[in-house]
Enzyme design. Structure first.
Site, short mmCIF file in Angstrom:
data_model
loop_
_atom_site.label_atom_id
_atom_site.label_comp_id
_atom_site.label_asym_id
_atom_site.label_seq_id
_atom_site.Cartn_x
_atom_site.Cartn_y
_atom_site.Cartn_z
N GLY A 1 -5.32 -5.66 2.86
CA GLY A 1 -4.83 -4.30 2.75
C GLY A 1 -5.52 -3.39 3.74
N ARG A 2 -6.64 -2.80 3.31
CA ARG A 2 -7.27 -1.75 4.11
C ARG A 2 -7.66 -2.20 5.52
NH1 ARG A 2 -11.55 -0.46 -0.37
NH2 ARG A 2 -11.15 -2.70 -0.65
N MET B 1 0.85 -1.20 0.00
CA MET B 1 0.00 0.00 0.00
C MET B 1 0.88 1.24 0.00
SD MET B 1 -3.23 -0.89 2.47
CE MET B 1 -2.30 -1.86 3.63
N CYS C 1 -2.08 -1.44 -10.76
CA CYS C 1 -2.30 -0.11 -10.18
C CYS C 1 -3.18 0.75 -11.10
CB CYS C 1 -0.96 0.58 -9.94
SG CYS C 1 -1.16 2.23 -9.26
N ASN D 1 -7.27 -11.56 -2.94
CA ASN D 1 -7.21 -10.24 -2.30
C ASN D 1 -8.49 -9.47 -2.66
OD1 ASN D 1 -5.87 -7.16 -3.34
ND2 ASN D 1 -5.96 -7.70 -1.19
N GLY D 2 -8.93 -8.63 -1.72
CA GLY D 2 -10.05 -7.75 -2.03
C GLY D 2 -11.23 -7.91 -1.10
C1 LIG Z 1 -3.78 3.50 0.15
C2 LIG Z 1 -3.58 2.32 -0.77
C3 LIG Z 1 -2.40 2.18 -1.47
C4 LIG Z 1 -2.21 1.08 -2.32
N1 LIG Z 1 -1.01 0.93 -2.95
C5 LIG Z 1 -0.78 -0.20 -3.69
C6 LIG Z 1 0.50 -0.45 -4.25
O1 LIG Z 1 1.46 0.29 -4.05
N2 LIG Z 1 0.64 -1.60 -5.00
C7 LIG Z 1 -0.41 -2.47 -5.22
O2 LIG Z 1 -0.23 -3.48 -5.90
N3 LIG Z 1 -1.62 -2.24 -4.69
C8 LIG Z 1 -1.81 -1.15 -3.91
N4 LIG Z 1 -3.02 -0.97 -3.32
C9 LIG Z 1 -4.07 -2.01 -3.47
C10 LIG Z 1 -3.98 -3.03 -2.33
O3 LIG Z 1 -2.76 -3.73 -2.36
C11 LIG Z 1 -5.13 -4.06 -2.42
O4 LIG Z 1 -5.04 -4.72 -3.66
C12 LIG Z 1 -6.50 -3.39 -2.35
O5 LIG Z 1 -6.55 -2.43 -1.31
C13 LIG Z 1 -7.61 -4.43 -2.13
O6 LIG Z 1 -7.39 -5.13 -0.93
P1 LIG Z 1 -8.21 -4.78 0.43
O7 LIG Z 1 -9.66 -4.85 0.10
O8 LIG Z 1 -7.76 -5.83 1.41
O9 LIG Z 1 -7.80 -3.39 0.83
C14 LIG Z 1 -3.24 0.11 -2.48
C15 LIG Z 1 -4.43 0.28 -1.78
C16 LIG Z 1 -4.61 1.33 -0.91
C17 LIG Z 1 -5.91 1.46 -0.16
#
Ligand SMILES: Cc1cc2nc3c(=O)[nH]c(=O)nc-3n(C[C@H](O)[C@H](O)[C@H](O)COP(=O)(O)O)c2cc1C
Length: 325
Positions: free
Chosen positions: A225-226, A18, A101, A201-202
């Site tokens: 992630g979040r 993230m 991304c 993921n997600g």
């Molecule tokens: C603030 C933020 C920054 C993120 N930066 C990246 C990143 O640098 N590389 C990446 O592959 N995904 C990035 N993501 C996506 C997350 O890795 C993940 O795929 C996405 O948040 C879904 O997962 P979650 O529902 O568990 O949050 C980012 C997400 C957030 C919220």
């Protein structure tokens, strides 16, 4: 357990990359709470090969967080390969290629999610990076560019055939950003199609959803992630639930100590002033679920020095403890 190439991970939970969040202090704090693997923020391959100071800082690591996956993004195969060598020399245990991304500034360079529209480019990048990469290699993709271009199947076969060791899928389309729901059926489909490990993921926002994703899709690992940002204890809670134990709930004093430790690490890494600035944002997340959090958050908006921030935090937690006694 989750095996990625030669790397045997101690469980199936992974901290997502993230940007702006998974820096070294955050990863060190989270690692203590149980994920088998943590991931850096995405790092520009071009920035690395140009030797840009700011970019190289993203590679700073510590033995306590190992194993570490370093995620790179870029679009030129030779640049990606050279960046891979730099990342491996800096101690990465896994190199991860960002192919999902949705940020405009990344897409306009042809990197991140834009690669999902360019299978030939994906082939070239992965071939070059695979040759340069002496550690396990992973990729993180989305479900495709848009609902009209659901390329997961084609791209994932390229990825597997070219020797990538595991694939992470965040099943939203690039054009979706974070809207709508992650479509977990895409994870199930990939798991059926591929031999390499698939990390789902997600939208895993609770311990039960982590277990549900694994059971429902058959995925080998789950990336969070979040959810981990507001509730770092979620990794312990998942382990507790998996083992049939009561869901682990951190006490107020544990929360308080965790926040202060995070602050101290940030100060050591970023310097006191910047740490105080960054910590205000982090506190917003850590106190979201706590009573009277809004008033506390209001009170810290102007604080710029560590001592005042910590004493305000102390007062807040003291008031919470008094109200629970
Ligand atoms: C603030 C933020 C920054 C993120 N930066 C990246 C990143 O640098 N590389 C990446 O592959 N995904 C990035 N993501 C996506 C997350 O890795 C993940 O795929 C996405 O948040 C879904 O997962 P979650 O529902 O568990 O949050 C980012 C997400 C957030 C919220």
């Amino acid at each position: 357990m989750l095996d990625i190439g030669s790397l045997k991970l101690k469980n199936w939970l992974v901290l997502a990359p993230m940007s702006g969040i998974t820096n070294l202090p955050f990863r060190l704090m989270i690692k203590k709470l149980g994920p088998a693997l943590v991931t850096t923020e995405m790092v520009s391959a071009m920035g690395l090969i140009k030797g840009q100071k700011k970019t190289l800082r993203y590679l700073k690591s510590h033995s306590d967080e190992k194993p570490l996956a370093v995620q790179i993004f870029g679009t030129t195969p030779e640049v990606m390969a050279e960046a891979t060598e730099i990342v491996v020399a800096a101690g990465a245990d896994i190199v991860d290629i960002n192919m999902g991304c949705p940020a405009k500034k990344v897409l306009k360079t042809g990197a991140g999610g834009a690669l999902l529209r360019m299978p030939e480019k994906v082939k070239e990048i992965i071939s070059s990076v695979r040759q340069a990469c002496s550690v396990p290699l992973t990729t993180k993709i989305r479900a495709g560019w848009s609902a009209d271009e659901p390329v997961t199947s084609e791209i994932s076969h390229i990825i597997e055939d070219l020797g990538v060791d595991a694939l992470t899928i965040h099943p939203r389309f690039v054009t979706q950003g974070f809207s709508g729901k992650a479509d977990w059926t895409v994870i199930s489909k990939l798991k059926k199609q591929l031999k390499i490990p698939v990390i789902g993921n997600g939208d895993v926002f609770s311990p039960s959803l982590a277990i549900k994703m694994k059971d429902q899709t058959g995925c080998d690992g789950v990336m969070l992630g979040r959810a981990a940002v507001g509730n770092p204890w979620i990794f312990r809670q998942i382990a507790a639930m998996e083992n049939g134990h009561p869901i682990y709930q951190p006490s107020l004093s544990e929360r308080r100590a965790f926040i202060e430790d995070h602050f101290r690490l940030l100060s050591a890494f970023e310097g006191e002033n910047r740490a105080a600035f960054l910590m205000r944002g982090i506190l917003l997340r850590y106190t979201k679920a706590l009573p009277r959090g809004a008033r506390f958050r209001e009170s810290i908006t102007q604080i710029n020095d560590c001592n005042t921030l910590i004493s305000t935090l102390d007062q807040y937690f003291l008031s919470l403890e008094e109200n629970t006694n």
